[in-house]
Every structure is written in structure tokens, then in C-alpha cells.
Design an enzyme around this catalytic site. Structure first.
Site, PDB file in Angstrom:
ATOM      1  N   HIS A 115      45.204  79.858 -10.106  1.00 28.16           N
ATOM      2  CA  HIS A 115      45.179  80.131  -8.511  1.00 28.16           C
ATOM      3  C   HIS A 115      44.896  78.940  -7.800  1.00 28.16           C
ATOM      4  O   HIS A 115      44.529  78.926  -6.469  1.00 28.16           O
ATOM      5  CB  HIS A 115      43.905  81.356  -8.191  1.00 28.16           C
ATOM      6  CG  HIS A 115      44.385  82.640  -8.635  1.00 28.16           C
ATOM      7  ND1 HIS A 115      45.355  83.504  -8.037  1.00 28.16           N
ATOM      8  CD2 HIS A 115      43.945  83.320  -9.929  1.00 28.16           C
ATOM      9  CE1 HIS A 115      45.242  84.534  -8.990  1.00 28.16           C
ATOM     10  NE2 HIS A 115      44.632  84.523  -9.741  1.00 28.16           N
ATOM     11  N   GLU A 117      27.136  74.778 -12.965  1.00 30.10           N
ATOM     12  CA  GLU A 117      26.078  74.166 -13.099  1.00 30.10           C
ATOM     13  C   GLU A 117      26.665  72.658 -14.042  1.00 30.10           C
ATOM     14  O   GLU A 117      25.837  71.568 -13.502  1.00 30.10           O
ATOM     15  CB  GLU A 117      25.040  74.762 -13.832  1.00 30.10           C
ATOM     16  CG  GLU A 117      23.776  74.085 -14.349  1.00 30.10           C
ATOM     17  CD  GLU A 117      23.081  73.785 -13.123  1.00 30.10           C
ATOM     18  OE1 GLU A 117      23.254  74.017 -11.987  1.00 30.10           O
ATOM     19  OE2 GLU A 117      21.975  72.861 -13.296  1.00 30.10           O
ATOM     20  N   LYS A 173      14.540  65.266  -4.437  1.00 28.41           N
ATOM     21  CA  LYS A 173      13.805  66.250  -4.933  1.00 28.41           C
ATOM     22  C   LYS A 173      13.343  67.230  -4.111  1.00 28.41           C
ATOM     23  O   LYS A 173      12.846  66.767  -3.049  1.00 28.41           O
ATOM     24  CB  LYS A 173      12.637  66.008  -5.783  1.00 28.41           C
ATOM     25  CG  LYS A 173      12.392  66.643  -7.001  1.00 28.41           C
ATOM     26  CD  LYS A 173      13.333  67.083  -8.044  1.00 28.41           C
ATOM     27  CE  LYS A 173      12.805  67.965  -9.097  1.00 28.41           C
ATOM     28  NZ  LYS A 173      14.013  68.547  -9.873  1.00 28.41           N
ATOM     29  N   GLU A 223      26.250  64.969  -9.569  1.00 29.91           N
ATOM     30  CA  GLU A 223      24.882  64.568  -9.076  1.00 29.91           C
ATOM     31  C   GLU A 223      24.480  63.071  -9.867  1.00 29.91           C
ATOM     32  O   GLU A 223      24.150  62.296  -9.088  1.00 29.91           O
ATOM     33  CB  GLU A 223      23.735  65.688  -9.590  1.00 29.91           C
ATOM     34  CG  GLU A 223      23.561  66.684  -8.688  1.00 29.91           C
ATOM     35  CD  GLU A 223      22.457  67.422  -9.300  1.00 29.91           C
ATOM     36  OE1 GLU A 223      21.339  67.802  -8.390  1.00 29.91           O
ATOM     37  OE2 GLU A 223      22.560  68.096 -10.468  1.00 29.91           O
ATOM     38  N   LYS A 234      25.949  68.921 -12.490  1.00 27.25           N
ATOM     39  CA  LYS A 234      25.164  67.826 -13.024  1.00 27.25           C
ATOM     40  C   LYS A 234      25.761  66.556 -13.043  1.00 27.25           C
ATOM     41  O   LYS A 234      25.383  65.427 -12.758  1.00 27.25           O
ATOM     42  CB  LYS A 234      24.845  68.290 -14.508  1.00 27.25           C
ATOM     43  CG  LYS A 234      23.648  69.116 -14.634  1.00 27.25           C
ATOM     44  CD  LYS A 234      22.316  68.893 -14.474  1.00 27.25           C
ATOM     45  CE  LYS A 234      21.737  69.198 -12.823  1.00 27.25           C
ATOM     46  NZ  LYS A 234      21.572  70.270 -12.484  1.00 27.25           N
ATOM     47  N   TRP A 285      12.641  59.677   3.544  1.00 24.38           N
ATOM     48  CA  TRP A 285      14.120  60.151   3.188  1.00 24.38           C
ATOM     49  C   TRP A 285      14.572  60.408   4.802  1.00 24.38           C
ATOM     50  O   TRP A 285      14.398  61.528   5.234  1.00 24.38           O
ATOM     51  CB  TRP A 285      14.202  61.335   2.388  1.00 24.38           C
ATOM     52  CG  TRP A 285      15.352  61.869   1.866  1.00 24.38           C
ATOM     53  CD1 TRP A 285      16.177  61.075   0.598  1.00 24.38           C
ATOM     54  CD2 TRP A 285      16.573  62.760   2.462  1.00 24.38           C
ATOM     55  NE1 TRP A 285      17.346  61.410   0.532  1.00 24.38           N
ATOM     56  CE2 TRP A 285      17.497  62.543   1.315  1.00 24.38           C
ATOM     57  CE3 TRP A 285      16.414  63.627   3.393  1.00 24.38           C
ATOM     58  CZ2 TRP A 285      18.729  63.715   1.855  1.00 24.38           C
ATOM     59  CZ3 TRP A 285      17.430  64.477   3.594  1.00 24.38           C
ATOM     60  CH2 TRP A 285      18.603  64.326   2.635  1.00 24.38           C
ATOM     61  N   GLY A 339       9.676  66.097   7.789  1.00 21.39           N
ATOM     62  CA  GLY A 339      10.262  67.363   8.456  1.00 21.39           C
ATOM     63  C   GLY A 339      11.179  66.971   9.646  1.00 21.39           C
ATOM     64  O   GLY A 339      11.598  65.799   9.685  1.00 21.39           O
TER      65      GLY A 339
HETATM   66  N1  HGA Z   1      12.705  63.249  10.239  1.00 25.37           N
HETATM   67  C1  HGA Z   1      11.914  62.192   9.773  1.00 25.37           C
HETATM   68  C2  HGA Z   1      11.268  62.550   8.638  1.00 25.37           C
HETATM   69  C3  HGA Z   1      12.450  63.003   7.475  1.00 25.37           C
HETATM   70  C4  HGA Z   1      11.613  63.643   6.267  1.00 25.37           C
HETATM   71  O1  HGA Z   1      10.977  64.525   6.450  1.00 25.37           O
HETATM   72  N2  HGA Z   1      12.475  63.432   4.993  1.00 25.37           N
HETATM   73  O2  HGA Z   1      12.142  64.086   4.039  1.00 25.37           O
HETATM   74  C5  HGA Z   1      12.721  60.768   9.873  1.00 25.37           C
HETATM   75  O3  HGA Z   1      13.854  60.921   9.737  1.00 25.37           O
HETATM   76  O4  HGA Z   1      12.264  59.850   9.611  1.00 25.37           O
END
Ligand code: HGA
Length: 608
Positions: free
Chosen positions: A504, A481, A603, A488, A485, A73, A99
Site C-alpha cells: 500500500h 520500535e 530524556k 533516534e 531506535k 533544553w 517548563g
Molecule cells: N522554557 C525555558 C525552559 C525550557 C525547559 O524546561 N526545557 O526542558 C527555556 O526555554 O529556557
């Protein structure tokens, strides 16, 4: 968010890596890849800017006895094949990473100066080259990874495979989750146990800063300074088929209909103990009696659960409650009075902003932390003093449903327990509040039975571009909420408002084009809400009213009305949530969106 799976065996690991990735698909991702190593120096990677199904096709015929795999992601660099993981370090190391490496730019510059060539825009690629550079010095993959980690600033869970080291995989974590899976003659790791369930239920959770040497017959855990750490494996009791779709069209639909059961499971122990503080841990009684204030910290839907709970807790106990968004809290100079009880709410227990907020709260005061979490042994539960585990079961749909409703139930129990510990309510009132809980699964069932009407409403709403949600008292956060939903999963711009705020600002938006979804409860100042409805009607707004019995007066002249079969008293916030979930779900189905994996969302938000 990203998923990581690693495996080492005597047999071909590719099928288990791909099946593991498929089980992590629910977390949301944009590209995927796998690296395989075999005997005799075979070393290859296969990556696609797409789904695991596509990766599976491309990997057809490949094999290896050790491998690492990834669903990405993107945080740094567009979703593309070149940016997909694994990343190659030099010519002999491959890395998958979950990360963000915050100092990737200076590291990249220094690696380029040392002759390394970058082929992606990701922050991750620096890890691969750093490990390669360290490997040239030591010749040992574990030592190379250990020497790399202190150079990284940020958060990571990583899996590393070396071309010339056929007997091991290395993995490490700081700030992002990683779990080791123990098999017989083969071992695994993953960012989420869901990936490993068909392979093993014996696991070791890596702690912050630890790394592991994963071999066919053993796993060895090390702390950051290289000291061996002895760990006993736990057997987890999640059923392997818990993540199957069964008869349902979407996971979200399945999870909406699982809510009565999820509530029964979540409330079981609390009811056995008659909501005694011990439900939250053996030391909860003393903490509850002495705490001067409560700070609830959360993100997304969990934040809405916290906002709802404030009404209950303050009314029943007189203890002041503040509710904060984790990503804001962690970056402001907050002050915590000694003894403050921080309630941290998270479905996964791995939400990066929440974990950082809790750690920052601990730095600023002598506080106790209560985790409300759906995942046992998660980082949040391990770092908390008190824990309440919601028993929602695995939640796969990105939009939270059963996790949210069980958080509300847990917070209600918390309010009652706190009142019990502080003797702030007469016994009869306590009994009355507890007495609502066993009825809740049935009340939820009845609310779900309104589905056909909500499907008809959804047909109308699917043509709209905007929507307003209104509520008062505990139903104000439920309006937030409901709006969340709808945006999203149906991609309709929606805002939730407290009824009193209408004039307001948002009233300016109301005309025939504007659907206004109103939640009304007998204990949620219905008379005042009635005036808000009239204000909307006077401007031609289409009112969709969802109400408890006893609020009939509000229905006069509204566009559509649905009434729950019976009142749910102080639990109206829970029962009125369910129709809003169904409304968003059917609107999204009508629009044909990817309900379980809405665009751009993931998620378990394990990056900041
Ligand atoms: N920073 C890395 C991994 C991204 C990540 O952990 N996404 O959940 C990248 O951009 O490839």
C-alpha cells in the site's frame, strides 16, 4: 530535559551543584548555568552555552553558601549564553525554570511598560522580573514568589535565590517535577532525585501547585494559597552508584545488557502472586472484573509497548483495547465509557503530555487509571488508582531500552491478570502463559548473545540513508520500535510497517539501496510475512531477517539471517526487540553519533 539543582549550606555549595547537574546530564540539554549567593551580599551567576564540564571550568574558584543551577533544553530562544538560566530579575533575584510559560508575551510587554529590561529571548525571564517586582512590594522572597505564581500560565518547576536573603532558597512546581532533599545542616532540591543521590536519600516530593521555603536547618512546604503543609520525608532506596557507567562504553549499551536482570526484578512480585490482579494494587481485582474497555495512552517507545499489548489483551480477554498517543488524545474530544480502565505508560512518570492526557480522561468519564511507570513517587504514580512499577532501574540513555522491555513484561502480566480476573481463559492456558515468564531472562540473555553478528550487520547499515522495518501481529509494533531506535541514535531515516501494508505504499521505495529489516515469529503470521519478503526480494531489496526458530522457510535467499536459539512463544515481541536495539546501537557507534544523548532529543519529556 532541563535539570534544576538547588542547595543551601554553611559550606561552599558549588561542587554539589555542579555534581548534581552532571548527574542530570543524561536528560539532554544545550546550555548550563549556576547562581551563587554568599554572605555579605555576594551574588553572581556563571553561564555557558555548553556542557557542565565547561561550566565547571568557568566557575573555577567561585563559591557560595546557597545556589541554584540549571541545564537548559531550549524551548523559547536559541541555545546561547544570554538565554541560559539562571535569569536575573531586576538586580536582586535569580531564577531557574523547567517548563513553559505560555503567557510570557503579554507578561513581557507589561513588564517592559513598567521599566524592566529583558536580556534574553526566553519565557523564563518574565518569572525573574515578576518576582523582583513583587519583592519590591513585600520585601519577602517567599511572599514574592507566591504572588508571582498565579500570574503564570503553563508549567513550571522553579528555583529562586535572592541577593538580600542569605538564609533561604524558594522553589515551586506546577506541571514539572521537583523534589526536596533533606540533609543535616544543609538542604537541597532538584528536578530529579538522581541529582541528589550522593547527598541524601531522604526526600519530599512537592505536589502540584506547592512551594517550599528551603533553609539550612529546615524545609517548609506551602500550598498555593499559603497554607503550611506538613510532609513526612521518605527514604528512597536507589543506590547512589546506579547511575555509574562502569565497564561499558555507553549507558545505552549498559542498559541493553541489564535487560535480563531488569526483567527478573520486574517480574518477581508478579510471579510470587502468580499474576493475580493484586500485583497492580489491592483494588485491581474489582476494577479488572468490571471494566468494559481499555484505553492505553503513551508516547514514543511506551506507545509501541501499548500497541503490542493490544494483541495480547484482546486475544486473552475479549476486552476491547485502543491505544493512543498522549499528545493527540489530550486535544481531541474523546469520550470514555464509564468504568473504562486507562493504562498510562511512562518511564519517568513526568511526561507532560501523558499527565495532561490522563487528567483530561478523568474529566470526560468515570474512569480508573493504571500507571505503568519506572519511577516510584512520580507524578503519574501519585495521580493513579492502580500502579505497576517496572523495576528497570535508572535509565540514562535517551533511547529507551530496559524501560521499554520491562513495560512489555508488565503489560504481558497485565493481560494475564485481566484474563484471570475475568476467567476468560481455561486454567491450562493461563498456566501456559504464566509459565513463559520465568524463562524470559534467559531468553533475553540468548538474544543478546547474537551481538557479534549484529555488529557485522551494523557495519553495512551504517552506509545506508534509509531503512524499512517489517513485522506482523505483535511484531508490527516491534518493527516500529526498531525503526525508532535506528532514527533516534543513528540518525538514519527508518520506517516501521506492518507487513501487509507494504504494497500500500512503501514497496515503491524498495530497490538495491533499501535495507529491509524483518522480524519473524512463529505466532506472528509467518506465512503471510513470507509473501512480503518475496515482494521485497523481487525488487532487489536487501532483507535482514531476525527470526524465531520455526521460521526457516522465510530465510530462503535473504541477504542476512539471524535465528534466536529457541522459541519464545507469546514473548517473541520481547526477545526480538533486543537484536533491534543492538543493531541500532552498533550502527550509531559506527557512525560516531552521541549515542546516549542524541542530537535534539531529551530524556523525560517534561515540556509539551
Ligand atoms: N522554557 C525555558 C525552559 C525550557 C525547559 O524546561 N526545557 O526542558 C527555556 O526555554 O529556557
Amino acid at each position: 530535559m532541563c535539570g534544576i539543582v538547588g542547595a543551601i549550606s554553611d559550606r561552599n555549595v558549588l561542587p554539589m551543584l555542579l555534581a548534581g547537574l552532571a548527574r542530570l546530564e543524561y536528560r539532554g540539554y544545550d546550555s548550563s548555568g549556576v547562581a551563587l549567593g554568599g554572605a555579605g551580599g555576594d551574588f553572581r551567576r556563571i553561564r555557558v552555552a555548553g556542557r557542565v564540564a565547561e561550566l565547571t571550568e568557568r566557575a573555577d574558584g567561585a563559591s557560595g553558601t546557597r545556589g541554584i543551577a540549571h541545564t537548559r533544553w531550549a524551548t523559547h530562544g536559541v541555545p546561547s549564553e544570554a538565554n541560559a538560566h539562571p535569569h536575573l530579575g531586576g538586580d536582586s533575584v535569580m531564577v531557574v525554570h523547567n517548563g513553559i510559560i505560555e503567557n510570557h508575551q503579554p507578561l513581557r510587554e507589561s513588564l517592559i511598560a513598567r521599566g524592566y529590561t529583558f536580556t534574553s529571548e526566553t519565557d523564563t525571564e518574565v518569572i525573574a522580573h515578576l518576582v523582583h517586582a513583587e519583592l519590591q512590594k513585600t520585601g519577602d522572597l517567599l511572599a514574592a514568589v507566591r504572588a508571582t505564581l498565579p500570574q503564570l500560565h503553563g508549567a513550571y518547576a522553579i528555583g529562586v535565590i535572592g541577593r538580600d536573603d542569605p538564609n533561604r532558597l524558594i522553589c515551586a512546581r506546577l506541571g514539572s517535577p521537583l523534589v526536596l532533599g533533606l540533609g543535616f545542616g544543609e538542604q537541597y532540591f532538584a528536578s530529579d532525585i538522581a541529582a541528589l543521590l550522593p547527598l541524601t536519600q531522604r526526600v519530599i516530593y512537592l505536589e502540584e501547585g506547592e512551594l517550599a521555603d528551603v533553609r539550612r536547618d529546615s524545609v517548609q512546604v506551602f500550598s498555593a494559597d499559603g497554607t503550611k503543609v506538613e510532609r513526612t520525608a521518605r527514604t528512597i532506596d536507589v543506590q547512589p552508584d546506579a547511575a555509574e557507567l562502569g565497564q561499558y562504553r555507553h549507558y545505552m549499551q549498559k542498559e541493553i545488557f541489564e535487560q535480563p536482570t531488569a526483567l527478573t526484578n520486574t517480574l518477581q512480585r508478579a510471579l510470587e502472586l502468580n499474576c493475580a490482579p493484586e500485583v497492580f494494587g489491592p483494588t485491581a481485582g474489582a476494577v479488572f472484573q468490571s471494566t468494559p474497555a481499555i484505553r492505553i495512552i503513551a508516547c514514543g517507545s511506551s506507545y509501541h509497548a501499548g500497541l503490542t499489548a493490544r494483541y495480547w489483551i484482546e486475544e486473552w480477554t475479549g476486552v476491547p483495547v485502543s491505544v493512543e498517543i498522549a499528545s493527540e488524545y489530550r486535544y481531541r474530544q474523546n469520550i470514555e465509557a464509564d468504568g473504562t480502565l486507562v493504562i498510562a505508560i511512562s518511564q519517568s512518570g513526568e511526561t507532560a503530555d501523558l499527565l495532561a492526557a490522563v487528567r483530561s480522561a478523568r474529566e470526560r468519564g468515570a474512569i480508573k487509571v493504571l500507571a505503568l511507570c519506572n519511577v516510584p513517587h512520580s507524578t503519574l504514580t501519585r495521580e493513579s488508582d492502580l500502579v505497576f512499577l517496572t523495576q528497570a532501574g535508572i535509565e540514562i540513555g535517551v533511547a529507551s531500552t530496559k524501560a521499554f522491555i520491562t513495560q512489555l513484561a508488565a503489560l504481558y502480566v497485565f493481560g494475564v491478570s485481566l484474563a484471570r480476573a475475568r476467567v476468560s481463559l481455561p486454567d491450562e492456558k493461563l498456566e501456559e502463559l504464566i509459565g513463559w515468564l520465568p524463562k524470559l531472562p534467559l531468553l533475553a540473555q540468548e538474544a543478546l548473545a547474537l551481538e557479534p553478528e549484529l555488529e557485522a550487520w551494523a557495519h553495512e547499515l551504517s552506509h545506508d540513508h534509509n531503512a524499512l522495518f517489517l513485522g506482523r501481529h505483535t511484531l508490527f509494533p516491534i518493527a516500529l520500535e526498531g525503526a525508532l531506535k535506528l532514527k533516534e541514535i543513528a540518525y538514519i531515516h527508518a520506517e516501521g510497517y506492518a507487513g501487509g501494508e507494504l504494497k500500500h505504499g512503501p514497496l515503491a521505495l524498495v530497490d538495491e539501496e533499501m535495507p529491509v529489516i524483518v522480524c519473524a515469529g512463529k505466532e506472528a503470521v509467518p506465512d503471510k510475512l513470507a509473501s512480503n519478503l518475496r515482494e521485497v526480494q523481487a525488487r532487489g531489496g536487501r532483507v535482514y531477517l531476525i527470526a524465531e526458530p520455526g521460521c526457516e522457510a522465510l530465510a530462503d535467499g535473504v541477504h542476512r539471517v539471524l535465528t534466536l536459539p529457541q522459541s519464545s512463544g507469546p514473548l517473541a515481541a520481547l526477545t526480538l526487540t533486543l537484536p533491534l536495539q543492538l543493531l541500532a546501537y552498533h550502527t550509531a557507534c559506527r557512525k560516531g553519533t552521541d549515542v546516549d544523548k542524541p542530537r535534539n532529543l531529551a530524556k523525560s519529556v517534561t515540556v509539551e
